[in-house]
Design a protein around this motif. Sequence first.
Motif, mmCIF file in Angstrom:
data_model
loop_
_atom_site.group_PDB
_atom_site.id
_atom_site.type_symbol
_atom_site.label_atom_id
_atom_site.label_comp_id
_atom_site.label_asym_id
_atom_site.label_seq_id
_atom_site.Cartn_x
_atom_site.Cartn_y
_atom_site.Cartn_z
ATOM 1 N N PHE A 31 -10.556 0.612 -6.493
ATOM 2 C CA PHE A 31 -10.697 -0.990 -5.898
ATOM 3 C C PHE A 31 -12.019 -0.892 -4.957
ATOM 4 O O PHE A 31 -12.816 -1.994 -5.216
ATOM 5 C CB PHE A 31 -9.496 -1.137 -5.154
ATOM 6 N N ILE A 32 -12.088 -0.094 -4.027
ATOM 7 C CA ILE A 32 -13.375 -0.008 -3.101
ATOM 8 C C ILE A 32 -14.666 0.149 -3.836
ATOM 9 O O ILE A 32 -15.644 -0.286 -3.283
ATOM 10 C CB ILE A 32 -13.116 0.809 -1.851
ATOM 11 N N LEU A 62 0.768 -1.285 0.108
ATOM 12 C CA LEU A 62 0.079 0.042 -0.096
ATOM 13 C C LEU A 62 0.867 1.211 0.100
ATOM 14 O O LEU A 62 2.099 1.386 0.836
ATOM 15 C CB LEU A 62 -0.902 -0.008 1.249
ATOM 16 N N ALA A 102 -3.899 -3.983 4.122
ATOM 17 C CA ALA A 102 -3.872 -2.916 3.295
ATOM 18 C C ALA A 102 -5.195 -2.093 3.471
ATOM 19 O O ALA A 102 -5.041 -0.797 3.615
ATOM 20 C CB ALA A 102 -3.358 -3.131 2.209
ATOM 21 N N LEU A 103 -6.305 -2.776 3.087
ATOM 22 C CA LEU A 103 -7.575 -2.009 3.111
ATOM 23 C C LEU A 103 -7.942 -1.440 4.548
ATOM 24 O O LEU A 103 -8.539 -0.178 4.488
ATOM 25 C CB LEU A 103 -8.592 -2.914 2.808
ATOM 26 N N GLN A 160 -6.378 9.249 0.624
ATOM 27 C CA GLN A 160 -6.908 7.988 0.100
ATOM 28 C C GLN A 160 -7.019 8.384 -1.422
ATOM 29 O O GLN A 160 -6.657 7.525 -2.170
ATOM 30 C CB GLN A 160 -8.397 7.905 0.694
ATOM 31 N N HIS A 192 1.323 5.790 -1.028
ATOM 32 C CA HIS A 192 0.684 6.877 -1.379
ATOM 33 C C HIS A 192 1.701 7.437 -2.440
ATOM 34 O O HIS A 192 2.962 7.814 -2.167
ATOM 35 C CB HIS A 192 0.658 7.839 -0.210
ATOM 36 N N LEU A 195 -3.777 6.858 -2.810
ATOM 37 C CA LEU A 195 -3.392 5.493 -2.576
ATOM 38 C C LEU A 195 -3.559 4.473 -3.516
ATOM 39 O O LEU A 195 -4.461 4.526 -4.274
ATOM 40 C CB LEU A 195 -4.134 4.993 -1.299
ATOM 41 N N LEU A 239 -2.821 0.230 -4.353
ATOM 42 C CA LEU A 239 -2.275 -1.385 -3.979
ATOM 43 C C LEU A 239 -1.790 -1.917 -5.019
ATOM 44 O O LEU A 239 -2.289 -2.029 -6.267
ATOM 45 C CB LEU A 239 -3.886 -1.923 -3.878
ATOM 46 N N ALA A 248 -5.710 1.665 4.996
ATOM 47 C CA ALA A 248 -6.126 2.791 3.912
ATOM 48 C C ALA A 248 -7.713 3.343 4.258
ATOM 49 O O ALA A 248 -7.632 4.632 4.154
ATOM 50 C CB ALA A 248 -6.257 2.048 2.527
ATOM 51 N N TYR A 285 -6.586 2.622 -4.839
ATOM 52 C CA TYR A 285 -7.634 2.329 -3.699
ATOM 53 C C TYR A 285 -8.995 2.572 -3.926
ATOM 54 O O TYR A 285 -9.938 1.873 -3.731
ATOM 55 C CB TYR A 285 -7.016 2.795 -2.462
#
Length: 65
Positions: A62-63, A12, A33-34, A45, A14, A48, A50, A37, A59
């Motif tokens: 991904f979410i 992870l 990592a999640l 964020q 930045h 960020l 991954l 984050a 990041y």
Amino acid sequence: MRTVFDDAAVRLYHLDGDSGAAATLLYGTLAEALAVAAEQPAEVQDGLFLQTSNDVVAYLDFIES
């Protein structure tokens, strides 16, 4: 991101949008990592990423997927 299991090894980091410098926050599992984050402020964020052995994903992308 092709590797999506909780125990996948990830980095992870930045990426500073101004300087382009990358700062690693964690080498660990995807689950770790999640969690790290999610604790970061929104402005952090946004930068960020991954990284697994075969892929890199933002990041927030991904979410949201």
